[in-house]
Structure formats: structure tokens, C-alpha cells
Design an enzyme around this catalytic site. Structure first.
Site, mmCIF file in Angstrom:
data_model
loop_
_atom_site.group_PDB
_atom_site.id
_atom_site.type_symbol
_atom_site.label_atom_id
_atom_site.label_comp_id
_atom_site.label_asym_id
_atom_site.label_seq_id
_atom_site.Cartn_x
_atom_site.Cartn_y
_atom_site.Cartn_z
ATOM 1 N N PHE A 1 0.813 -1.226 0.000
ATOM 2 C CA PHE A 1 0.000 0.000 0.000
ATOM 3 C C PHE A 1 0.842 1.269 0.000
ATOM 4 O O PHE A 1 0.339 2.340 -0.305
ATOM 5 C CB PHE A 1 -0.972 -0.016 1.195
ATOM 6 C CG PHE A 1 -0.553 0.797 2.378
ATOM 7 C CD1 PHE A 1 0.353 0.299 3.298
ATOM 8 C CD2 PHE A 1 -1.061 2.072 2.568
ATOM 9 C CE1 PHE A 1 0.739 1.068 4.387
ATOM 10 C CE2 PHE A 1 -0.676 2.836 3.663
ATOM 11 C CZ PHE A 1 0.227 2.333 4.563
ATOM 12 N N LYS A 2 2.137 1.160 0.304
ATOM 13 C CA LYS A 2 3.005 2.329 0.275
ATOM 14 C C LYS A 2 2.985 3.010 -1.100
ATOM 15 O O LYS A 2 3.218 4.207 -1.211
ATOM 16 C CB LYS A 2 4.445 1.949 0.614
ATOM 17 C CG LYS A 2 4.650 1.215 1.937
ATOM 18 C CD LYS A 2 4.511 2.121 3.146
ATOM 19 C CE LYS A 2 4.999 1.490 4.443
ATOM 20 N NZ LYS A 2 4.180 0.400 4.954
ATOM 21 N N ASP A 3 2.707 2.236 -2.155
ATOM 22 C CA ASP A 3 2.631 2.817 -3.503
ATOM 23 C C ASP A 3 1.559 3.896 -3.611
ATOM 24 O O ASP A 3 1.689 4.818 -4.416
ATOM 25 C CB ASP A 3 2.299 1.735 -4.541
ATOM 26 C CG ASP A 3 3.452 0.778 -4.775
ATOM 27 O OD1 ASP A 3 4.614 1.188 -4.642
ATOM 28 O OD2 ASP A 3 3.180 -0.400 -5.101
ATOM 29 N N LEU B 1 3.544 6.767 -2.422
ATOM 30 C CA LEU B 1 4.875 6.985 -2.999
ATOM 31 C C LEU B 1 4.887 7.045 -4.523
ATOM 32 O O LEU B 1 5.911 7.332 -5.127
ATOM 33 C CB LEU B 1 5.855 5.943 -2.467
ATOM 34 C CG LEU B 1 6.364 6.316 -1.065
ATOM 35 C CD1 LEU B 1 7.016 5.130 -0.365
ATOM 36 C CD2 LEU B 1 7.336 7.497 -1.119
ATOM 37 N N ARG C 1 3.127 12.132 2.212
ATOM 38 C CA ARG C 1 2.719 10.728 2.201
ATOM 39 C C ARG C 1 1.351 10.565 2.837
ATOM 40 O O ARG C 1 0.596 9.667 2.480
ATOM 41 C CB ARG C 1 3.750 9.862 2.925
ATOM 42 C CG ARG C 1 4.877 9.481 1.976
ATOM 43 C CD ARG C 1 5.766 8.412 2.512
ATOM 44 N NE ARG C 1 5.089 7.171 2.839
ATOM 45 C CZ ARG C 1 5.704 6.148 3.402
ATOM 46 N NH1 ARG C 1 6.974 6.231 3.714
ATOM 47 N NH2 ARG C 1 5.055 5.046 3.668
#
Ligand SMILES: *Cc1c(COP(=O)(O)O)cnc(C)c1O
Length: 495
Positions: free
Chosen positions: A111-113, A116, A233
Site C-alpha cells: 500500500f506504500k505505492d 509513494l 505521504r
């Protein structure tokens, strides 16, 4: 919209300033001075839009020094079909009540995408808007997911170089290969002999070393970070909760105005805090269920008001939640208790490793939040149960959330009729653990686990992870933790 520090002494800046700097000068985190609201009828309007359009509309409320056109351009690229095949944040149904918000369809399968992919674009614009002419050197210490997502987001971005440090024995084979095979002309990856804390301390030391800062400056560089404490973020994460609600309205699964609960597998408290902001903006969210693994410091905090990091650290099969200091909790404390009290709590955490919030603060927090946790055995059982009952393959982190949501539903007679559960990684990112939970026997070594899991379930390997072992390894340097400053200098001197 101005941005100020959670600790009250960091001055005032723009959104671009907050995104460029990351951390306020008093050590606090940036927050918008005032939270924007969803207008009457706005959900219905957003429900008709694509994900990039929803994202641009919501981000434009927070990033007022960016034009809507700039944001729409960035969101359209960041959340394109090519980067997120099948849609950026689709929602799947598990039975009557549970709705799974899948946040892992991006280039690195975690899920960081979601943040990011967009943040580097916002960052480059921030450099322009603030008249910055130096090159940013972004240093990232990672326990796995953040490093790869940051590399993929910042690869070949103008005005930026990025170096990632991961603990040599602290990441999975899949995670290691994802980073070691990274493409791009401005990226570097190093394995550090030590654990995650060693890598993180190394980065922190470099950031605060005046001599390092001077060397960078003399060579035309400045330091920046891509951590989840950066507002760049956090803001993009607010979008998908509103988007999920819109999807449920559009599908007539709920009516506009119906209350939904939200459950989030939590580590640094960034993802669930974004859901809280969505609620503060007026999205009809009932309870925010904070799901933890065996490192259940947040469960204890949400039940007792005591945040105590003096405890044993457990390594679990949901490593991205193995955290004892949830940095973004500071933002919640700020909103609920104000900057003075927040600064006091943070100081106590720093000096004693523990703080207790007042009863009044706790009552306010408990109005919106509750905490549940799920141990290792229960995580495996949940993976298996969900697969057997719904033919749905969930990764270890998502399973911690599903288990917590089920505990909440069993306890809470007043639960909303739907609970949106954030699913934060592809099951293939943690293929060995998922395979072992389903099959009750050891998974094949390394990347063979992915094929074995696919064979067992008939579910295709998530595209960015397929064929990983056939990609060229570009980065294989293993360094001592004391050599981290030296490699940073190598990068700015272009060696
Ligand atoms: C980072 C991460 C989390 C934790 O999210 P926070 O915003 O730090 O609470 C959960 N699951 C996965 C797979 C992650 O990569």
C-alpha cells in the site's frame, strides 16, 4: 492552507514547504492549520469520478499552493492504469458486512505505492515552488516495503537521488530481490550489517551531522526523507477512504449518509490517521478499529491511555507492523490535546519511554478509536478461514485486520452495517507465510514459494512480483553500519 508543527514551535509554512522539509524545526510533524470539509452533495459528485479525479479534488483542499491542474496531471500519471492495473483502490466484498479496500495494486504490491507514486511528483513541484536549486539526497532506512516503494516512486526523478539501506538479514527474499533489481539512474541500495534500528539510527545520525550537511551543501545537495511522517505521504492516503465510500454508494451497497466503520492494520499509525482525517472532514465513519499484531502497544494505549514502549519487541509474519514507536500518533494527540500537551507526551516518550494521556484526552480518543490485536497463530488461522469461507486470499497484514474486524463485530452491538478493512499488501509479497498458513507445511525456499502458492490456490502471482528471480541484480553491496556516512558522501561526489 498553512501548515504548522504538532509541537507548536516550528513556524508556519506552505504545503510545498511541508513536503520539502518533512519534519518541522521543533521536531514535530506538520499539520494543516485547519481541516477542510466535504461539502454537502460532494460525495455524490465524487462518486461519479475516476480515482485520479477524486484524488485531485481531495488533495486540492489540502495543497492550496498547488493548482488543481497540477494535481490532476500528477494524479492522472501516478494512478494510471499502467501503474495500477484494474484500478488504484478497488473494494471487494467478504460476506455481508466486511468490505476489503485493496491498496496493493501498484508497482511494488504494497500500500506504500498509494502515497509513494504521487509524492515524488508533489516533491519535485515543491522544489520548484520554493525556489530550491540544489539536488535532494533522499536517504531511506527500510524494513522492506517502504524502501522498494520509495525507489520505484523516485527512480529517474529530476533533482533527486535516493539511497536505501536495509538490514542484511531483516527482509524477506522477495523484498531483497525487489530492491536489488531496482532500475533507474539515480538510485542506490545497500544492505547494512545490523538490524532495522541500526539502519534507521545510521540515517538519523547522517541527517543531523553538521559536517555531513556542510559536505552536501558544498557539493550542491541537501538531505530529505520519504518517511511516513511527511505530509506528502499522508495526504494521498485520505483519498482512498473517501473513494471507497463513494464506490459503495455508487454500487448501492450503502446509501449516501450511511455510517461505515473502518479497520486498518497499523504500524506507524499513518494509514489509520488518514482515515481519521477523512472522518473529521465529514465522511460518515463510525469507529476506527486499530488492528495490531503481537506488538500490541497501540491496543494497550487505546484501551488504557498508557503508551509504554518498554516492552519486548516481537518479530512476526506481518513485519511492516513490527513497530514500537508509532510516529503518526503524535498527529492525533495534537488534534485532540493541542501542541503543548503533545510536546510534553513526546518528551516523556523520549526520556522515559512511556506517557499517559489525561482521562479527558482518552475519552475523546475512545469516541473515535478502538484497538484489537491478533497473534501469530490467529493470523495463520484467519488466512486459512478467509480462504476457505470466501475463497479470498489475504496477506498476513490484511489478515491481522480481518481478525481484528471480526473481534470488533462480535463485541460491538452498535457496529455499522459495513466495515471497510484496509488490505495493505498482496498475498504474494508474503507468500511463504500465506502458503504455510493454508497448507500447514513448510513453503519452498525463496521465490519458489510464489509459484507454490499460485499452484495451490489458482490465484495468479501479482504482476510486479512475477519473474523477480529472473531480473538482473544491480545492487549487492553489503556495508558496515559505520560506513553509511561514507557511502552517502560517495553518492554526492559522484563516485
Ligand atoms: C507500512 C505497512 C503497514 C502499516 O501502515 P502504517 O501507516 O505505518 O500504520 C501495514 N501493512 C503493510 C503491508 C505495510 O507495508
Amino acid at each position: 492552507m498553512n501548515y504548522i508543527s504538532t509541537r507548536g514551535n516550528g513556524g508556519v509554512t506552505t504545503a510545498a514547504g511541508a513536503i520539502k522539509k518533512g519534519l518541522a524545526s521543533d521536531g514535530g510533524l506538520y499539520m494543516p492549520e485547519k481541516l477542510p470539509e466535504l461539502k454537502k452533495g460532494e460525495i455524490a459528485e465524487l462518486a461519479k469520478m475516476s480515482y485520479p479525479e477524486r484524488a485531485a479534488a481531495i488533495l486540492s483542499k489540502f495543497l492550496t499552493d498547488y493548482t488543481y491542474e497540477e494535481l490532476l496531471d500528477d494524479c492522472t500519471e501516478a494512478y494510471s492504469e499502467q501503474r495500477f492495473p484494474g484500478g488504484a483502490a478497488p473494494v471487494a466484498a467478504l460476506g455481508e458486512k466486511m468490505r476489503i479496500l485493496e491498496l496493493w495494486h501498484g508497482p511494488t504490491a504494497a500500500f506504500k505505492d498509494m502515497a509513494l507514486q504521487i509524492m515524488p511528483r508533489l516533491f519535485v513541484r515543491a522544489l520548484k515552488k520554493t525556489g530550491e536549486d540544489k539536488t535532494a539526497l533522499i536517504l531511506v532506512a527500510t524494513s522492506g516495503d517502504t524502501g522498494k516503494a520509495a525507489l520505484e516512486g523516485y527512480k529517474d526523478v529530476d533533482g533527486v537521488k535516493i539511497a536505501v539501506f536495509y538490514p542484511v538479514d531483516g527482509v524477506s527474499r522477495v523484498q531483497m530481490l525487489q530492491m536489488a533489481t531496482q532500475e533507474g539512474g539515480n538510485v542506490d541500495v545497500f544492505a547494512v550489517k545490523g538490524n532495522f534500528d541500526d539502519a534507521q539510527n545510521g540515517v538519523k545520525k547522517i541527517f543531523s551531522d553538521p559536517e555531513m550537511i556542510k559536505t552536501l551543501n558544498d557539493n550542491g545537495y541537501f538531505f530529505s526523507s520519504a518517511n511516513s511522517i511527511n505530509w506528502g505521504r499522508l495526504a494521498p492516503q485520505i483519498v482512498y477512504y473517501i473513494s471507497a465510500y463513494c464506490d459503495l454508494v455508487a454500487e448501492e451497497d450503502i446509501a449516501e449518509g450511511d455510517v461505515v466503520d473502518v479497520c486498518v492494520p497499523t504500524g506507524n499509525f499513518g494509514n489509520i490517521f488518514a482515515a481519521y482525517i477523512a472522518k473529521q472532514m465529514g465522511l460518515p465513519i463510525g469507529k476506527l478499529v486499530c488492528a495490531s499484531n503481537k506488538n500490541n502497544i497501540l491496543t494497550d494505549f487505546l484501551r488504557t491511555g498508557v503508551y509504554d514502549r518498554n516492552r519486548v519487541f516481537h518479530t512476526t509474519m506481518s513485519p511492516s507492523m513490527d513497530i514500537l514507536i508509532s510516529s503518526n500518533l503524535e498527529r492525533l494527540l495534537y488534534l485532540v490535546a493541542g501542541s503543548e500537551e503533545t510536546a510534553k507526551y513526546m518528551n516523556e516518550l523520549q526520556t522515559k519511554g512511556v506517557y499517559k494521556v489525561s482521562d479527558e484526552v482518552m475519552a475523546k480518543i475512545q469516541k473515535d478509536f478502538c484497538g484489537y490485536y491478533c497473534d501469530e497463530e490467529n493470523t495463520s488461522e484467519t488466512i486459512k478461514n478467509i480462504y476457505t469461507s470466501y475463497n479470498y486470499l489475504a496477506d498476513t497484514h490484511s489478515s491481522v485486520a480481518i481478525s481484528s474486524a471480526k473481534q470488533y463485530l462480535a463485541d460491538e452491538k452498535n457496529a455499522a452495517k459495513r466495515i471497510i478493512i484496509a488490505s495493505t499488501a498482496s498475498p504474494y509479497k508474503f507468500a511463504s507465510s500465506v502458503y504455510e498458513a493454508l497448507k500447514a507445511e513448510k513453503a519452498p525456499e525463496g521465490t519458489a514459494a510464489l509459484d507454490a502458492l499460485s499452484e495451490l490456490t489458482g490465484v495468479e502471482v501479482t504482476a510486479p512480483l512475477a519473474g523477480l528471480d529472473k531480473k538482473t541484480v544491480r545492487f549487492s553491496r553489503v556495508i558496515e553500519k559505520d560506513d553509511m556516512p561514507a557511502v552517502a558522501i560517495e553518492i554526492v561526489k559522484g563516485k
